[in-house]
Design an enzyme around this catalytic site. Structure first.
Site, mmCIF file in Angstrom:
data_model
loop_
_atom_site.group_PDB
_atom_site.id
_atom_site.type_symbol
_atom_site.label_atom_id
_atom_site.label_comp_id
_atom_site.label_asym_id
_atom_site.label_seq_id
_atom_site.Cartn_x
_atom_site.Cartn_y
_atom_site.Cartn_z
ATOM 1 N N GLY A 21 -16.395 35.595 79.864
ATOM 2 C CA GLY A 21 -15.892 36.331 78.711
ATOM 3 C C GLY A 21 -14.598 35.768 78.162
ATOM 4 N N ALA A 22 -14.491 34.453 78.116
ATOM 5 C CA ALA A 22 -13.216 33.823 77.772
ATOM 6 C C ALA A 22 -13.101 33.453 76.298
ATOM 7 C CB ALA A 22 -13.012 32.583 78.625
ATOM 8 N N ASN A 23 -13.980 33.986 75.449
ATOM 9 C CA ASN A 23 -13.881 33.610 74.041
ATOM 10 C C ASN A 23 -12.941 34.501 73.236
ATOM 11 O OD1 ASN A 23 -15.468 35.871 73.958
ATOM 12 N ND2 ASN A 23 -17.230 34.901 72.978
ATOM 13 N N GLY A 25 -9.612 37.906 73.740
ATOM 14 C CA GLY A 25 -8.899 38.872 74.565
ATOM 15 C C GLY A 25 -8.258 38.290 75.803
ATOM 16 N N GLY A 27 -9.531 37.137 78.563
ATOM 17 C CA GLY A 27 -10.121 35.921 79.079
ATOM 18 C C GLY A 27 -9.608 34.684 78.374
ATOM 19 N N SER A 138 -9.992 48.046 86.422
ATOM 20 C CA SER A 138 -9.271 48.875 85.457
ATOM 21 C C SER A 138 -8.676 50.074 86.177
ATOM 22 C CB SER A 138 -10.227 49.366 84.361
ATOM 23 O OG SER A 138 -9.636 50.391 83.584
ATOM 24 N N TYR A 164 -18.305 53.637 82.679
ATOM 25 C CA TYR A 164 -17.304 52.567 82.721
ATOM 26 C C TYR A 164 -16.450 52.696 83.975
ATOM 27 C CZ TYR A 164 -13.420 49.537 81.399
ATOM 28 O OH TYR A 164 -12.460 48.544 81.388
#
Length: 296
Positions: A21-23, A25, A27, A138, A164
């Protein structure tokens, strides 16, 4: 006391970091910081086009590989194509408060993506990892009392907030049991966890409830710290000399913002029996097992 920042990262030349998920935020912020420190950064993302655009902002060596954590076939494909060492595997990707939905394999989308996808990825790649597995949890793991063992998918009674919270509790239990297994196998790899506090990212904008989206947008403006600061606990957990199973978060009030430090977790997130039970359930659901054997 001096606040810890990404400027204090060690020299990571010659080391590879895989970040899910590094694209965008947290990440992407982590990828940029690790790239500046000399690491070769692999952006493991679902949307390759967006990943390529993001990789252009990473100073140094970076590449993009496709990974959809909501599809176990994609996880297998990513792992089977991997060759070489991974110094840091950073399980960062996640979804938060989406409308009710299932992954391609039929799991509740938050439990399936945030936990089971990373569970599968880690077990398939662990033989390549040389230093650290970091899983982003979280503070909302505190919102649930435990895993819904008989129905982790919230069948017929979907609550996106509780789902979540369950997935983030699962992240901590996974870290706990992974560290136990690594230690028993005599591995020097450490499993750690981190949470960003309240960080302003596009994660909050994807909630299925429009009122909740508006409230979180206001919170992003008034309360949240920037994504760059929110990534610091992850970077700290990935590079600093801390014990296995450590949990890192901000040191400010209610752990909402601040400099990274070791933080506490709920009793439910510290239960070794629950951690082992979740591992067994995850193996059953994914068909993937821990590949290392106990050291004789």
């Amino acid at each position: 006391m001096t606040r810890w920042t990404s400027d204090q990262l060690p020299n990571l030349a010659g080391k590879t970091a895989v970040i899910t998920g590094a694209n965008s935020g947290l990440g992407l912020e982590a990828a940029q910081a690790l790239g500046r420190a000399g690491a070769h950064v692999v952006l493991a993302v679902r949307n390759v086009a967006k990943g390529e655009q993001a990789a252009g902002s990473v100073h140094g060596s970076a590449e993009v590989r496709r990974l959809d954590l909501g599809d176990l076939a994609s996880v297998h494909e990513f792992a089977e194509a991997w060759d070489g060492e991974i110094a840091m595997l950073i399980n960062n990707a996640g979804v938060m408060f989406p409308p009710e939905g299932l992954t391609r394999d039929g799991f509740e989308i938050q439990f399936g993506t945030n936990h089971l996808g990373h569970f599968a990825l880690t077990n398939l790649l662990i033989g390549h990892v040389t230093d650290r597995v970091v899983t982003v949890s979280s503070s909302l793991h505190r919102s649930v009392k435990g895993i819904r063992w008989e129905d982790p998918n919230f069948t017929g009674a979907y609550d996106p907030q509780k789902a979540y919270g369950q997935s983030k509790l699962a992240n901590l239990l996974f870290t706990l049991e992974l560290q136990r297994r690594l230690s028993e196998a005599g591995s020097a790899v450490r499993a750690t966890a981190a949470h960003p506090g309240y960080a302003a990212t596009n994660l909050q904008s994807r909630a299925g409830n429009s009122l909740l989206r508006r409230l979180m947008a206001v919170g992003n403006l008034i309360v949240a710290q920037p994504a760059q600061a929110g990534a610091l606990p992850t970077l700290f957990a990935a590079t600093q000399d801390i014990p296995g199973a450590s949990y890192v978060g901000p040191d400010g009030p209610f752990e909402l913002r601040g400099s990274p430090t070791l933080v506490g977790r709920t009793q439910a997130a510290s239960d070794p029996e629950a951690a082992q039970r979740l591992w067994t359930l995850s193996e059953h659901l994914t068909g993937i097992t821990f590949p290392m054997t106990e050291k004789s």
